[in-house]
Design a protein around this motif. Structure first.
Motif, mmCIF file in Angstrom:
data_model
loop_
_atom_site.group_PDB
_atom_site.id
_atom_site.type_symbol
_atom_site.label_atom_id
_atom_site.label_comp_id
_atom_site.label_asym_id
_atom_site.label_seq_id
_atom_site.Cartn_x
_atom_site.Cartn_y
_atom_site.Cartn_z
ATOM 1 N N ARG A 131 -29.193 10.760 -35.126
ATOM 2 C CA ARG A 131 -30.312 9.830 -34.949
ATOM 3 C C ARG A 131 -31.666 10.505 -35.180
ATOM 4 N NH1 ARG A 131 -29.096 8.232 -30.077
ATOM 5 N NH2 ARG A 131 -30.708 9.432 -29.020
ATOM 6 N N GLU A 132 -31.786 11.711 -34.687
ATOM 7 C CA GLU A 132 -33.086 12.403 -34.777
ATOM 8 C C GLU A 132 -33.184 13.293 -36.027
ATOM 9 O OE1 GLU A 132 -35.801 12.378 -32.812
ATOM 10 O OE2 GLU A 132 -35.131 11.157 -31.135
ATOM 11 N N HIS A 133 -32.153 13.220 -36.875
ATOM 12 C CA HIS A 133 -32.117 14.013 -38.114
ATOM 13 C C HIS A 133 -32.363 15.502 -37.825
ATOM 14 C CE1 HIS A 133 -32.125 10.157 -40.086
ATOM 15 N NE2 HIS A 133 -33.248 9.838 -39.455
ATOM 16 N N ILE A 134 -31.645 16.012 -36.871
ATOM 17 C CA ILE A 134 -31.811 17.425 -36.524
ATOM 18 C C ILE A 134 -30.980 18.273 -37.484
ATOM 19 C CG2 ILE A 134 -31.404 19.181 -34.727
ATOM 20 C CD1 ILE A 134 -31.778 16.877 -32.662
ATOM 21 N N ASP A 135 -31.613 19.251 -38.087
ATOM 22 C CA ASP A 135 -30.890 20.136 -39.006
ATOM 23 C C ASP A 135 -30.380 21.341 -38.209
ATOM 24 O OD1 ASP A 135 -29.893 21.692 -40.981
ATOM 25 O OD2 ASP A 135 -31.751 21.854 -42.150
ATOM 26 N N THR A 136 -29.092 21.319 -37.875
ATOM 27 C CA THR A 136 -28.546 22.423 -37.058
ATOM 28 C C THR A 136 -28.546 23.743 -37.828
ATOM 29 O OG1 THR A 136 -26.324 21.734 -37.695
ATOM 30 C CG2 THR A 136 -27.108 20.996 -35.539
ATOM 31 N N GLY A 137 -28.744 23.656 -39.142
ATOM 32 C CA GLY A 137 -28.816 24.871 -39.962
ATOM 33 C C GLY A 137 -30.061 25.695 -39.652
ATOM 34 N N ASP A 138 -31.039 25.085 -39.007
ATOM 35 C CA ASP A 138 -32.259 25.823 -38.649
ATOM 36 C C ASP A 138 -31.996 26.835 -37.531
ATOM 37 O OD1 ASP A 138 -33.648 24.390 -40.476
ATOM 38 O OD2 ASP A 138 -34.803 23.190 -39.042
ATOM 39 N N TYR A 139 -30.958 26.551 -36.733
ATOM 40 C CA TYR A 139 -30.678 27.405 -35.574
ATOM 41 C C TYR A 139 -29.704 28.513 -35.970
ATOM 42 C CZ TYR A 139 -32.467 23.190 -33.310
ATOM 43 O OH TYR A 139 -33.236 22.117 -32.947
ATOM 44 N N TYR A 140 -29.647 29.544 -35.135
ATOM 45 C CA TYR A 140 -28.651 30.607 -35.369
ATOM 46 C C TYR A 140 -27.261 29.991 -35.230
ATOM 47 C CZ TYR A 140 -32.395 34.042 -34.963
ATOM 48 O OH TYR A 140 -33.542 34.769 -35.166
ATOM 49 N N ARG A 141 -26.400 30.265 -36.187
ATOM 50 C CA ARG A 141 -25.057 29.690 -36.203
ATOM 51 C C ARG A 141 -24.302 30.023 -34.907
ATOM 52 N NH1 ARG A 141 -23.239 25.433 -37.994
ATOM 53 N NH2 ARG A 141 -21.903 25.357 -36.192
ATOM 54 N N THR A 142 -24.399 31.297 -34.478
ATOM 55 C CA THR A 142 -23.657 31.707 -33.276
ATOM 56 C C THR A 142 -24.175 30.976 -32.032
ATOM 57 O OG1 THR A 142 -25.155 33.591 -33.101
ATOM 58 C CG2 THR A 142 -22.985 34.019 -34.058
ATOM 59 N N ALA A 143 -25.467 30.690 -32.022
ATOM 60 C CA ALA A 143 -26.030 29.998 -30.852
ATOM 61 C C ALA A 143 -25.537 28.553 -30.801
ATOM 62 C CB ALA A 143 -27.550 30.038 -30.907
ATOM 63 N N ILE A 144 -25.413 27.934 -31.969
ATOM 64 C CA ILE A 144 -24.882 26.555 -32.025
ATOM 65 C C ILE A 144 -23.415 26.574 -31.586
ATOM 66 C CG2 ILE A 144 -24.141 24.747 -33.654
ATOM 67 C CD1 ILE A 144 -27.035 24.403 -33.098
ATOM 68 N N ASP A 145 -22.668 27.563 -32.075
ATOM 69 C CA ASP A 145 -21.243 27.655 -31.703
ATOM 70 C C ASP A 145 -21.074 27.862 -30.202
ATOM 71 O OD1 ASP A 145 -20.576 27.345 -34.314
ATOM 72 O OD2 ASP A 145 -20.168 29.469 -34.709
ATOM 73 N N GLU A 146 -21.948 28.652 -29.628
ATOM 74 C CA GLU A 146 -21.836 28.942 -28.190
ATOM 75 C C GLU A 146 -22.123 27.699 -27.342
ATOM 76 O OE1 GLU A 146 -24.511 31.896 -26.705
ATOM 77 O OE2 GLU A 146 -23.036 32.710 -25.313
ATOM 78 N N GLY A 147 -22.903 26.787 -27.901
ATOM 79 C CA GLY A 147 -23.216 25.548 -27.182
ATOM 80 C C GLY A 147 -22.314 24.397 -27.583
#
Lengths: 453, 322
Positions: A119-135
Motif C-alpha cells: 500500500r505504501e509502496h515501500i521498497d524493501t531493497g533500500d534496507y539491508y537484506r539481513t535486517a529485513i530477513d531478521e524481521g
C-alpha cells in the motif's frame, strides 16, 4: 416521618461509603497506553536519546498531522507488550529487538507488513537484506529495520603499546595467539583482576564465535537448532578458556560490572581493558566521552582470516489490535525512509559538532541512507582514531550475518545464553550445557512451529 | 402518621416478644457486618478465588494469552516432572528458605532482645531497624549487585579490612544464594517489631521467680522466654517460610529483570517463582505456568502442614495444658 436513629444512619453512611469506594479502589489496577483517546497514536520501546531520534519523530508527526503521536519512552518491555496485546489494548507501533520478532510473529502478536509494504509502496531493497530477513518469519516481513548494529574489534592502543604489543599485529583469527595475548594483557593485583586483556563478550556475542569457527546456531530456515554442533561446542570451549586464563568468571565479571561504561572514566580511559569486540554504537558513545582516546578499530576475523560481522538491531512492527494500523504503516515507512534518516543524521551531526566532539557517522538500517550519510553528512574530523573507526564501520556494515529469525524468539536466545552461563559458572561442561540447550531450544522451536501456542 | 403508628405497633410487638426483636436486630447486625466485610469478600472472590479457579482450569490448556487455547489434559503436569528447570528452581528455593528462615529469625530475635534492653532509646532504634523494610525490593536487588560486587563491592572491601578475601558473591554459583540470604536480612525489621511485642508480653514475675530459683541467663531464656514467645516464633516461622518459598523480586531484579541482566543470569538464582514468571509472562506459556503455580501451592501447603504438626510439640499458648 421520624428520622432513623443516629446509629443506624452512621452505619448506613459507612456502608454506602464502603461500597462507593470499592469500584474506585478496584479501578486502580489498569493503565491504558493511549489513555483511551482515539486521536492519540502511541509508540512503545522507542527512546528519544538524540537528534537522530527526535528529528525523525518530528518528520513522522508531520506525516500524520491528524494524530497526536505519544512516544512512551523507555526500553521495550516484553511483559508490558504481551499484557497489552492480550488485553486488547496494544500500542499502535512497537520498537523492539529484531531477534524477538519471529517469536511474537509466531504467537500472532504482530501483523505481517505485506499489505502495508504494498500500500505504501515501500521498497524493501533500500534496507539491508539481513535486517529485513531478521524481521521476517517464513518469508513474511513483520518489522522494518530501525537500526543496524555491526560488531567490530575495539583496541585500547595505549594499553597494548605499554605492554610492548603492536596493535597492528592483533587478530582474532589465530585463536592460539589470541589466548596468549589475552594472558599477557590481563593484570591481577592482590588476588583481583584489575585489567581484562581480551573480553570475548560472551554470552551475548557467542554467535560471532560460533560463526568464526564455521558454525551457525540455527538452520537458515530457523527451524533446526545447531547448538550442540561440534564446532559450536569447540567455539564455546575456546571462548570460556579466554576468560579462565584471566582468573575465571567470578573475577572477570566483577571487574566488568564495575566499569563506568558511559562515563568519562570508562574502561578504555582507565586502561581497564585491552580489547574486545563491540557494537558500533559504542564508538559513537566513546567519541563523546573520550574524544582523545588512543582507540584502535579493526574487523573481527574468522579463523579462516576473513572479516566477520554479526549484525542485529531494532525494528518497527505493528501489534495485533493496533488501533491505527493504517497510520502505523505510514509511521513506520516515514521513520525508516531514506529522506528521514538523512535529514535526522544532518541534525545529529550539527548537534554533535556544536558540542565539540567528533561526529562518527550513523548506520541506520537503511542502506541507501547510509551511503548518503557516509558520503555527504560525515566528514573526516582530523581525529585519526575516530576517522578510522568510522571508515572501518562503513566498510564492514555492507556485509554481515544474522542469527536467522525463528518462531521460538526469546526462548531460543535464552536457551543458548543460559547454557553459556552454566559453563561460565562451572556448573556444566561446554558439551553438557549445549546438549541441554539443544534439547530446550529444539523443543521450543518445535512447539512454536506446530502452532500449538 | 401511618409510619409512626406502625413503628409503635412494632415496638409493642417487640415488647411482647423480646426474643423475636432481639433476633431481628441480630439479623440486622449480621447483615451490617457482612456489608462491612463485603469489600474484602468481593476482593477475595474477584482477585484471589477467581484467578485461582481460572489458573486451575488454564493448567489443563495451552493458553498463551493471545491466541485460542486448547485442552492438553495432564500434559502440563507431566511436563513438570520432565523439565530440569523445575527441579533446579525448586531446589534453589528450598535451599534459600532453609538458609534464610532460621537466620532471619535468629537475627530478628537477637535485635529484639537488644532493643528490649536499650530503654528510652528503644523507639529510635525500632524506627531505624524498621526503615529498611520501606525500601522497595527492586532497589534492594540493585543494591545487592553493588554491595556484593566481588571486585569493588563494599562487603568485600570490609572483609578485606579484616584480612579476609571475599568471594565473587554475584557471579560464583556457590555464593549467590548466601549473598541473597544476607541481603534479605536488610528487611528483617518487621519480624523484629513482632518479636519485641512478644518479648514485652512475657510476665516479669516469671523472670523474678526464675532468678529467685538461681536460674542463669541462658536457662531463663530457654525455660521462660522461649516457651512464652513460641507462639510468635511459630507464626513468623510460617510467614517467613511462605515468603521465602515465594521469593522473587530481589533475584529477578538482579539476574533476570532486564535483557542485560538476563544475558548474564545465573541458574543459582533461578528461584521457583522467577521461573514461573518467565514461563507466564516472557514465554507466555500461561497453561504451563498455571501448573507450576499449583505445584508451588501444594509444596507450600505440605510444608506448612508439617510445620503445624511438628509445632504442637514446641509451641506453648497461654491456657494450654501441657
Amino acid at each position: 416521618m421520624a428520622a432513623p436513629p443516629r446509629r443506624t444512619r452512621r452505619r448506613t453512611t459507612a456502608l454506602l461509603s464502603a461500597f462507593a469506594l470499592l469500584p474506585v479502589l478496584a479501578g486502580c489496577g489498569g493503565v491504558s497506553l493511549t489513555g483511551g483517546d482515539p486521536a492519540t497514536f502511541t509508540t512503545m520501546g522507542y527512546g528519544m536519546g538524540d537528534a537522530l531520534a527526535t528529528d525523525r519523530i518530528d518528520t513522522a508527526r508531520a506525516a500524520l498531522p491528524s494524530l497526536h503521536i505519544k512516544v512512551n519512552e523507555g526500553a521495550f518491555d516484553q511483559q508490558q507488550f504481551l499484557s497489552a496485546v492480550a488485553a486488547g489494548d496494544p500500542p499502535d507501533v512497537v520498537h523492539m529487538d529484531r531477534s524477538l520478532i519471529g517469536g511474537y510473529a509466531a504467537q500472532g502478536a504482530l501483523i505481517p507488513l505485506t499489505d502495508c509494504i504494498k500500500r505504501e509502496h515501500i521498497d524493501t531493497g533500500d534496507y539491508y537484506r539481513t535486517a529485513i530477513d531478521e524481521g521476517s518469519l517464513d518469508g513474511q516481513v513483520y518489522a522494518l529495520p530501525d537500526s543496524f548494529d555491526s560488531r567490530l574489534l575495539l583496541v585500547n592502543d595505549k594499553v597494548l603499546k605499554s605492554d610492548g604489543i603492536d596493535p597492528a599485529t592483533v587478530s582474532t583469527s589465530d585463536w592460539s595467539r589470541l589466548k596468549s595475548l589475552t594472558k599477557k594483557l590481563q593484570h591481577q593485583q592482590g588476588g583481583k583482576l584489575t585489567r581484562i586483556g581480551f573480553d570475548p563478550k560472551i554470552p551475548e556475542f557467542f554467535p560471532l564465535w560460533a560463526k568464526a569457527n564455521g558454525a551457525d546456531l540455527i538452520s537458515a530456515d530457523g527451524r533446526t537448532a545447531h547448538l550442540n554442533d561440534p564446532r559450536v561446542v569447540q567455539a564455546l570451549r575456546y571462548a570460556v578458556s579466554l576468560i579462565n586464563v584471566q582468573g575465571g568468571w567470578g573475577k572477570f565479571k566483577s571487574l566488568r560490572d564495575s566499569f563506568d561504561t558511559f562515563g568519562a572514566k570508562n574502561q578504555f580511559a582507565r586502561g581497564q581493558v585491552g580489547m574486545y569486540p563491540m557494537e558500533d554504537w559504542y564508538v559513537n558513545a566513546l567519541a563523546g566521552l573520550s574524544p582523545h582516546l588512543d582507540l584502535g578499530t579493526q574487523t573481527f576475523k574468522a579463523r579462516d582470516g576473513k572479516p566477520l560481522n554479526w549484525t542485529s538491531g531494532y525494528g518497527w512492527a505493528i501489534p495485533k489490535g493496533s488501533p491505527h494500523a493504517a497510520q502505523a504503516c505510514t509511521f513506520i515507512k516515514t521513520m525508516t525512509a531514506t529522506k528521514t534518516w538523512v535529514h535526522a543524521a544532518r541534525a545529529k551531526a550539527a548537534q554533535v559538532r556544536k558540542g565539540g566532539t567528533p561526529y562518527t557517522g550513523d548506520v541506520t538500517g537503511n542502506a541507501v541512507a547510509d551511503r548518503i550519510i557516509e558520503k555527504d553528512v560525515w566528514k573526516p574530523t582530523g581525529n585519526a582514531a575516530y576517522d578510522k573507526a568510522t571508515r572501518t564501520l562503513y566498510s564492514i556494515s555492507r556485509k554481515g550475518f544474522i542469527v536467522p529469525s525463528n518462531a521460538a524468539g526469546t526462548e531460543f536466545k535464552n536457551a543458548w545464553q543460559n547454557a553459556i552461563n552454566r559453563v561460565l559458572s562451572g556448573e556444566q561442561t561446554s558439551q553438557q550445557a549445549l546438549d541441554q540447550a539443544q534439547k530446550e531450544a529444539q523443543s521450543a522451536l518445535d512447539l512454536a512451529n506446530q502452532g500449538r501456542r | 402518621m401511618t409510619i409512626t403508628a406502625t413503628g409503635a405497633k412494632r415496638r409493642v410487638r417487640s415488647a411482647q416478644h423480646p426474643e423475636r426483636g432481639r433476633s431481628r436486630w441480630r439479623r440486622r447486625d449480621t447483615w451490617a457486618a457482612y456489608g462491612f466485610i463485603s469489600p474484602w469478600i468481593i476482593g477475595f472472590l474477584v482477585f484471589t478465588a477467581g484467578p485461582m479457579i481460572a489458573s486451575f482450569v488454564l493448567s489443563f490448556t495451552n493458553y498463551d494469552g493471545i491466541g485460542a487455547s486448547h485442552s492438553v489434559g495432564f500434559a502440563n503436569y507431566r511436563h513438570l516432572f520432565q523439565d530440569p528447570a523445575v527441579a533446579k528452581s525448586l531446589m534453589n528455593t528450598l535451599i534459600f528458605a532453609v538458609m534464610r528462615v532460621p537466620l532471619s529469625m535468629a537475627v530478628a530475635l537477637l535485635l529484639a532482645m537488644l532493643l528490649l534492653r536499650v530503654g528510652r532509646a528503644s523507639g529510635f532504634f525500632r524506627t531505624i531497624f524498621y526503615l529498611p523494610v520501606m525500601t522497595p525490593s527492586v532497589a534492594v536487588g540493585i543494591l545487592f549487585l553493588l554491595l556484593f560486587n566481588g571486585n569493588v563491592g563494599l562487603i568485600n572491601h570490609v572483609l578485606g579490612l579484616v584480612g579476609l578475601h571475599g568471594p565473587a558473591w554475584t557471579t560464583d554459583s556457590a555464593w549467590i544464594k548466601p549473598g541473597l540470604v544476607l541481603t534479605s536480612l536488610w528487611s528483617v525489621g518487621s519480624t523484629v517489631i513482632i518479636y519485641l511485642a512478644a518479648l514485652k508480653n512475657v510476665p516479669k514475675d516469671l523472670y523474678e521467680a526464675a532468678e529467685l530459683d538461681g536460674v542463669g541467663r541462658w536457662n531463663s531464656f530457654r525455660h521462660v522466654t522461649f516457651p512464652q514467645i513460641s507462639g510468635t516464633l511459630f507464626f513468623t516461622l510460617i510467614v517467613n517460610t511462605i515468603a521465602s518459598l515465594q521469593t522473587f523480586t530481589e533475584a529477578y531484579t538482579a539476574f533476570f529483570g532486564s535483557s542485560n541482566s538476563q544475558t548474564y543470569s545465573n541458574d543459582a538464582a533461578l528461584f521457583y517463582v522467577v521461573y514461573l514468571f518467565q514461563q507466564a509472562f516472557q514465554y507466555t506459556h500461561m497453561g504451563y505456568a498455571s501448573a507450576l503455580a499449583w505445584l508451588l501451592f501444594l509444596v507450600v501447603l505440605v510444608i506448612t502442614v508439617i510445620q503445624a504438626k511438628v509445632s504442637k510439640r514446641f509451641v506453648y499458648y497461654e491456657g494450654d495444658e501441657r
